[in-house]
Design an enzyme around this catalytic site. Structure first.
Site, PDB file in Angstrom:
ATOM      1  CG  HIS A 267      69.541  30.880  42.630  1.00 18.63           C
ATOM      2  ND1 HIS A 267      68.367  30.429  42.090  1.00 18.63           N
ATOM      3  CD2 HIS A 267      69.885  31.995  41.930  1.00 18.63           C
ATOM      4  CE1 HIS A 267      68.003  31.230  41.098  1.00 18.63           C
ATOM      5  NE2 HIS A 267      68.913  32.194  40.986  1.00 18.63           N
ATOM      6  NE  ARG A 318      71.906  34.718  41.777  1.00 13.25           N
ATOM      7  CZ  ARG A 318      72.972  34.902  41.007  1.00 13.25           C
ATOM      8  NH1 ARG A 318      74.172  35.004  41.557  1.00 13.25           N
ATOM      9  NH2 ARG A 318      72.865  34.967  39.712  1.00 13.25           N
ATOM     10  CE  LYS A 321      71.526  38.948  40.115  1.00 12.85           C
ATOM     11  NZ  LYS A 321      72.444  38.377  39.151  1.00 12.85           N
ATOM     12  CG  ASP A 324      62.228  36.454  37.838  1.00  9.36           C
ATOM     13  OD1 ASP A 324      61.036  36.266  37.541  1.00  9.36           O
ATOM     14  OD2 ASP A 324      63.161  35.941  37.205  1.00  9.36           O
ATOM     15  CB  CYS A 326      59.816  32.486  38.059  1.00  7.19           C
ATOM     16  SG  CYS A 326      61.552  32.937  38.076  1.00  7.19           S
ATOM     17  CE1 TYR A 327      64.691  32.840  41.482  1.00  6.21           C
ATOM     18  CE2 TYR A 327      64.583  35.182  40.982  1.00  6.21           C
ATOM     19  CZ  TYR A 327      65.216  33.952  40.858  1.00  6.21           C
ATOM     20  OH  TYR A 327      66.360  33.841  40.124  1.00  6.21           O
ATOM     21  CG  ASP A 370      61.519  38.713  35.309  1.00  9.94           C
ATOM     22  OD1 ASP A 370      61.392  39.421  36.299  1.00  9.94           O
ATOM     23  OD2 ASP A 370      62.632  38.453  34.801  1.00  9.94           O
ATOM     24  CG  ASP A 377      58.037  33.602  30.065  1.00  3.79           C
ATOM     25  OD1 ASP A 377      57.810  32.701  30.887  1.00  3.79           O
ATOM     26  OD2 ASP A 377      58.761  34.584  30.335  1.00  3.79           O
ATOM     27  CG  HIS A 380      58.327  34.368  34.129  1.00  6.36           C
ATOM     28  ND1 HIS A 380      59.241  34.235  33.122  1.00  6.36           N
ATOM     29  CD2 HIS A 380      59.029  34.637  35.263  1.00  6.36           C
ATOM     30  CE1 HIS A 380      60.459  34.426  33.615  1.00  6.36           C
ATOM     31  NE2 HIS A 380      60.366  34.671  34.908  1.00  6.36           N
TER      32      HIS A 380
HETATM   33  C1  FPP Z   1      67.916  32.628  36.929  1.00 10.18           C
HETATM   34  O1  FPP Z   1      69.153  32.694  37.535  1.00 10.18           O
HETATM   35  C2  FPP Z   1      67.324  31.284  37.159  1.00 10.18           C
HETATM   36  C3  FPP Z   1      66.020  31.155  37.339  1.00 10.18           C
HETATM   37  C4  FPP Z   1      65.130  32.319  37.350  1.00 10.18           C
HETATM   38  C5  FPP Z   1      65.410  29.771  37.508  1.00 10.18           C
HETATM   39  C6  FPP Z   1      65.785  29.161  38.797  1.00 10.18           C
HETATM   40  C7  FPP Z   1      65.034  27.920  39.022  1.00 10.18           C
HETATM   41  C8  FPP Z   1      65.594  26.743  39.301  1.00 10.18           C
HETATM   42  C9  FPP Z   1      67.071  26.528  39.376  1.00 10.18           C
HETATM   43  C10 FPP Z   1      64.684  25.611  39.645  1.00 10.18           C
HETATM   44  C11 FPP Z   1      64.724  24.561  38.589  1.00 10.18           C
HETATM   45  C12 FPP Z   1      63.697  23.566  38.911  1.00 10.18           C
HETATM   46  C13 FPP Z   1      63.607  22.366  38.326  1.00 10.18           C
HETATM   47  C14 FPP Z   1      62.499  21.483  38.720  1.00 10.18           C
HETATM   48  C15 FPP Z   1      64.573  21.886  37.321  1.00 10.18           C
HETATM   49  P1  FPP Z   1      69.932  34.058  37.335  1.00 10.18           P
HETATM   50  O2  FPP Z   1      71.262  33.954  37.975  1.00 10.18           O
HETATM   51  O3  FPP Z   1      69.917  34.433  35.886  1.00 10.18           O
HETATM   52  O4  FPP Z   1      68.939  35.066  38.029  1.00 10.18           O
HETATM   53  P2  FPP Z   1      69.058  35.928  39.360  1.00 10.18           P
HETATM   54  O5  FPP Z   1      69.752  37.160  38.981  1.00 10.18           O
HETATM   55  O6  FPP Z   1      67.620  36.156  39.717  1.00 10.18           O
HETATM   56  O7  FPP Z   1      69.793  35.106  40.385  1.00 10.18           O
HETATM   57 ZN    ZN Z   2      61.902  34.439  36.339  1.00 14.14          ZN
END
Ligand code: FPP
Ligand code: ZN
Length: 444
Positions: A267, A318, A321, A324, A326-327, A370, A377, A380
């Site tokens: 991820h 990933r 998917k 977004d 933030c990636y 996003d 927000d 993001h």
């Molecule tokens: C969404 O997963 C999760 C995120 C968008 C944030 C991921 C970021 C981190 C794990 C980094 C954290 C960093 C620190 C410093 C604690 P999802 O499964 O809902 O989204 P998807 O469908 O895009 O995979």
């Molecule tokens: Zn995001």
């Protein structure tokens, strides 16, 4: 479920790697069979397959094409007009919350106060390209060292707020927030010794670290939050990091990215945490070794590159998917870390820039989001801006110490409201460097 990794047509990736067409069978957590194929029939069969995800993606693509077209319609016709960031449009979104209390409906984010401070102030520093105003520094100081509630000279480790138990992730966001003040006077109030001793208590036999003394989670996120803080505060020791390297190495998956724990799916967020952690750990443990000695960097580069579908141009987190904003940092920042170490930047920076500026901004609301259709927000806004810094910069380093990583804004991008950032720490190069210079004088 049959899913198809549709990067086979990705000319951009092909240019950089000898790309193999890959069909992946299986679901998350199920045994996964990976088939490597160049058979057009198999590829076409997968392309025609409709799943919940392909339907969701098509809906997102319609909205994205509207942003690229600047009109209604679903064909990808680029609006060739140059698009620039206008910091003065977004700064009031941040200034409103720098100057005022959060509104009552944000009470649900009570335990996330340190994050809100970091996201808002970091985004402000990137956009304004100037230090935080002294009034804000004072607010930050009073938040983490509340004068009426504590008689302690120093404080830390930190939790989500007053009377909340310390938490590795909240502590990370607190140290970054305090870092943003660029104030040695404020930094000297951080209780490094107490933080170090607390970290030691949280260490687990499998090499990872728990997020709290109660039943905390433990994975690459808690390791990164611990290592980032320990290196910034100069409290890294062999005892603290024991076992972490093996844990991290075992999180790299067959796809090339990293999962949160061994055996989990790769991820973008956990890949950033694992890579940044390795880049802190390896020079500390083995000054004469490099990343390639421990992980499959080629496979990681290929996985990072595959996060950018040609159509969206933004990044997903990933396989199969949705894109977004933030990636742009979790994945773009990982690519920037590797560029710092001399590897090629495997993401198309100008395409990602287009996604950020055309799809993550809205004309109705300030701040970044996003994807089209979502509201902006602070989370993001910060990570999209850090991603934009990755697009507009080149990354390099003179030595392997991650605190010394540098980025230079590419000529022509200098007045665009982006800052030179250190991708390992998600802070400006200036703040990271200042913290390093300040804390290196303290002994452990
Ligand atoms: C969404 O997963 C999760 C995120 C968008 C944030 C991921 C970021 C981190 C794990 C980094 C954290 C960093 C620190 C410093 C604690 P999802 O499964 O809902 O989204 P998807 O469908 O895009 O995979
Ligand atoms: Zn995001």
């Amino acid at each position: 479920m049959l899913s198809y990794n549709d990067q086979d047509n990705d000319k951009r990736t092909r240019k950089r790697f000898k790309y193999i067409n890959t069909v992946i069978l299986g679901r998350k957590r199920d045994p996964i069979i990976q088939i490597t194929t160049s058979e057009p029939e198999v590829i076409n069969m997968c392309k025609e397959l409709q799943t919940e995800t392909t339907i969701a993606r098509n809906k997102v693509l319609d909205k994205i094409y509207e942003c690229y077209n600047n009109s209604n319609g679903t064909s990808k016709k680029y609006n060739k007009e140059e698009i620039e960031l206008d910091p003065s449009y977004h700064l009031p979104y941040l200034e409103l919350f720098l100057d005022n209390d959060f509104p009552p409906h944000m009470v649900a984010l009570d335990a996330a106060h340190p994050w809100l401070v970091y996201w808002i102030c970091n985004a402000y520093r990137i956009l304004s390209e100037s230090p935080l105003p002294p009034t804000i520094n004072l607010k930050i100081k009073n938040k983490f060292f509340p004068p009426l509630l504590t008689t302690l000279k120093k404080a830390g480790p930190f939790g989500g707020g007053v009377n909340q138990i310390p938490h590795v992730v909240a502590n990370y966001a607190s140290i970054l927030s305090l870092g943003l003040t660029d104030s040695p006077e404020i930094w000297s109030l951080i209780d490094r010794k107490a933080i170090y001793e607390w970290f030691l208590k949280l260490k687990l036999p499998n090499g990872s670290i728990s997020t709290s003394e109660s039943t905390g989670e433990h994975d690459v996120r808690s390791i990164y939050c611990c290592l980032s803080v320990a290196s910034l505060l100069n409290i890294l020791t062999m005892e603290l990091v024991e076992g972490m390297l093996d844990f991290l190495i075992n999180c790299q998956t067959f796809e090339g990215g990293f999962g949160g724990s061994p055996g989990e799916e790769a991820h973008g967020g956990t890949t950033f945490c694992a890579l940044a952690s390795l880049v802190i750990l390896i020079p500390f443990l083995y000054p004469n070794k490099v990343l390639d000695d421990f992980i499959d960097v080629d496979n990681l580069l290929r996985w990072l590159s595959a996060r950018q579908p040609n159509e969206e141009m933004g990044l997903n987190g990933r396989s199969n998917k949705l894109v977004d904003g933030c990636y742009s940092f979790w994945v773009g920042g990982s690519a920037a870390i590797l560029e710092s170490l001399g590897y090629p930047f495997v993401i198309d920076k100008s395409a990602l820039r287009e996604y950020i500026l055309r799809c993550c901004q809205s004309t109705e609301t300030r701040g970044f989001r996003d994807k089209p259709g979502k509201r902006p927000d602070f989370y993001h806004t910060n990570y999209v801006l850090l991603g934009l810094c990755c697009c507009d910069s080149v990354f390099y380093t003179k030595d392997s110490n991650p605190l010394n990583f540098v980025s230079r804004i590419k000529p022509g991008n200098k007045d665009r409201g982006v800052a030179a950032i250190n991708p390992v720490y998600a802070l400006t190069c200036e703040t990271t460097r200042n913290m390093y210079e300040f804390f290196k004088n303290f002994s452990n």
